[in-house]
Design a protein around this motif. Sequence first.
Motif, PDB file in Angstrom:
ATOM      1  N   UNK A 211       0.830  -1.214   0.000  1.00 28.75           N
ATOM      2  CA  UNK A 211       0.000   0.000   0.000  1.00 28.75           C
ATOM      3  C   UNK A 211       0.861   1.259   0.000  1.00 28.75           C
ATOM      4  N   UNK A 212       1.969   1.255   0.749  1.00 30.15           N
ATOM      5  CA  UNK A 212       2.822   2.450   0.807  1.00 30.15           C
ATOM      6  C   UNK A 212       3.430   2.770  -0.546  1.00 30.15           C
ATOM      7  N   UNK A 213       3.802   1.741  -1.306  1.00 35.48           N
ATOM      8  CA  UNK A 213       4.357   1.981  -2.640  1.00 35.48           C
ATOM      9  C   UNK A 213       3.296   2.545  -3.579  1.00 35.48           C
ATOM     10  N   UNK A 214       2.063   2.074  -3.455  1.00 39.93           N
ATOM     11  CA  UNK A 214       0.972   2.627  -4.269  1.00 39.93           C
ATOM     12  C   UNK A 214       0.769   4.108  -3.959  1.00 39.93           C
ATOM     13  N   UNK A 215       0.819   4.443  -2.701  1.00 36.13           N
ATOM     14  CA  UNK A 215       0.646   5.850  -2.311  1.00 36.13           C
ATOM     15  C   UNK A 215       1.827   6.696  -2.759  1.00 36.13           C
ATOM     16  N   UNK A 216       3.019   6.090  -2.762  1.00 38.83           N
ATOM     17  CA  UNK A 216       4.211   6.827  -3.182  1.00 38.83           C
ATOM     18  C   UNK A 216       4.141   7.203  -4.654  1.00 38.83           C
ATOM     19  N   UNK A 217       3.444   6.404  -5.442  1.00 42.33           N
ATOM     20  CA  UNK A 217       3.275   6.700  -6.867  1.00 42.33           C
ATOM     21  C   UNK A 217       2.206   7.754  -7.075  1.00 42.33           C
ATOM     22  N   UNK A 218       1.082   7.570  -6.437  1.00 45.43           N
ATOM     23  CA  UNK A 218      -0.055   8.461  -6.696  1.00 45.43           C
ATOM     24  C   UNK A 218       0.085   9.813  -5.997  1.00 45.43           C
ATOM     25  N   UNK A 219       0.928   9.884  -4.969  1.00 44.56           N
ATOM     26  CA  UNK A 219       1.203  11.155  -4.294  1.00 44.56           C
ATOM     27  C   UNK A 219       2.701  11.234  -3.973  1.00 44.56           C
ATOM     28  N   UNK A 220       3.522  11.398  -5.004  1.00 44.92           N
ATOM     29  CA  UNK A 220       4.977  11.411  -4.792  1.00 44.92           C
ATOM     30  C   UNK A 220       5.434  12.672  -4.058  1.00 44.92           C
ATOM     31  N   UNK A 221       6.613  12.565  -3.469  1.00 47.66           N
ATOM     32  CA  UNK A 221       7.167  13.712  -2.745  1.00 47.66           C
ATOM     33  C   UNK A 221       7.631  14.778  -3.737  1.00 47.66           C
ATOM     34  N   UNK A 222       7.431  16.057  -3.414  1.00 49.22           N
ATOM     35  CA  UNK A 222       7.927  17.121  -4.294  1.00 49.22           C
ATOM     36  C   UNK A 222       9.454  17.215  -4.209  1.00 49.22           C
ATOM     37  N   UNK A 223      10.051  17.897  -5.162  1.00 45.97           N
ATOM     38  CA  UNK A 223      11.499  18.077  -5.157  1.00 45.97           C
ATOM     39  C   UNK A 223      12.026  18.220  -6.571  1.00 45.97           C
ATOM     40  N   UNK A 224      13.376  18.243  -6.682  1.00 40.36           N
ATOM     41  CA  UNK A 224      13.992  18.394  -8.004  1.00 40.36           C
ATOM     42  C   UNK A 224      14.943  17.253  -8.337  1.00 40.36           C
ATOM     43  N   UNK A 225      15.026  16.241  -7.483  1.00 38.40           N
ATOM     44  CA  UNK A 225      15.952  15.132  -7.715  1.00 38.40           C
ATOM     45  C   UNK A 225      15.526  14.327  -8.942  1.00 38.40           C
ATOM     46  N   UNK A 226      16.524  13.962  -9.751  1.00 37.34           N
ATOM     47  CA  UNK A 226      16.289  13.128 -10.932  1.00 37.34           C
ATOM     48  C   UNK A 226      17.100  11.834 -10.883  1.00 37.34           C
ATOM     49  N   UNK A 227      17.931  11.701  -9.846  1.00 41.47           N
ATOM     50  CA  UNK A 227      18.810  10.550  -9.735  1.00 41.47           C
ATOM     51  C   UNK A 227      18.856  10.090  -8.277  1.00 41.47           C
TER      52      UNK A 227
END
Length: 353
Positions: A298-314
Amino acid sequence: MASGFKRGCLTVVIAFVLLSALAAGGVAWLWQRHAGFPDHPLAGLQLGDSVQVESGDSFARVLGKLRAHGIDEGSDLQWRWLARRLDAAGKLKVGEYALEPGTTPRALLVNMRDGKAIQYRITLVEGWNFRQLRRALAAASPLEQKTTGMDDAALMQALGFPDQHPEGRFLPETYAYSRGDSDLDVLGRAHDAMQSALDEAWSSRSPELPLRTADEALILASIIEKETGVADERAQIGGVFVRRLKLDMRLQTDPTVIYGMGSSYDGNIRRRDLETDTPYNTYTRDGLPPTPIAMPGVDALRAVTNPAPGDALYFVALGDGSGRHAFSATLAEHNAAVASYLRQLRAARRQAP
């Protein structure tokens, strides 16, 4: 003559009184035995003992099973009387019931009436692929095996989803089951649970997601599940992948490459593996792989649908054994983090026996 008659009458009276006393004592003893029967522990029970109530079993048949198990307390009449008193007669539920030391007739019949059967448990682990899930179910006892000999397509058809790829479609949780349940029963519940969790996550998704469907969210969640075991990093990694998709950057994630290698993966991933094209190689192909690669929680599903903001690409592992990652916004920062990771890895190898 009169005195003899009187002595005879006295003897009769005494005998009558004695017989009455004996009869009263016998009745009291019988009543005490009857009244104490419901709550007197059954003798001879051992840990792990059980009795199975099967579909179509009459009360007489269940009582016969108890007798065959060595339970001789109480007459059949007493058991029937108690069952009627507890409103259990004709209402015994199918299942396997514990016959452990200390079990009383009352407790046993109440459990059978209320369906409090023995429960077994199996845990489906976050990050497992479908092969691992099937192996775990095949080893579960006393789970009835109905999918033995079925390929994945036949199994999904048996579940009622003939056109669906099985990977990632089952929610990793602990599931309880009873004797007589089958692997298809557990799979059906896990499939329903995943669909419910996915629907909930998708309905509360961020409006800026570059994902078209809930199935795409499931695919990306499975990648996140394989990338980190650190709970508070999932949303950060979700943010990295979402930003990459928005910029049309390739995901370049090792777990998808490993999944595409299948049985040829030996625990190491080499440059040639990153360069060998498969439908799951996100170094050689744009966008998402065709299916999930594991079971996301469930936590991974939430991480996709409401990802953390930021500028990291790597991101790359820190290399300190914590399982955490260093996140970078630029390729230069990322290359420095990779160099640091490699230095720590070489140092650890030199110190290893």
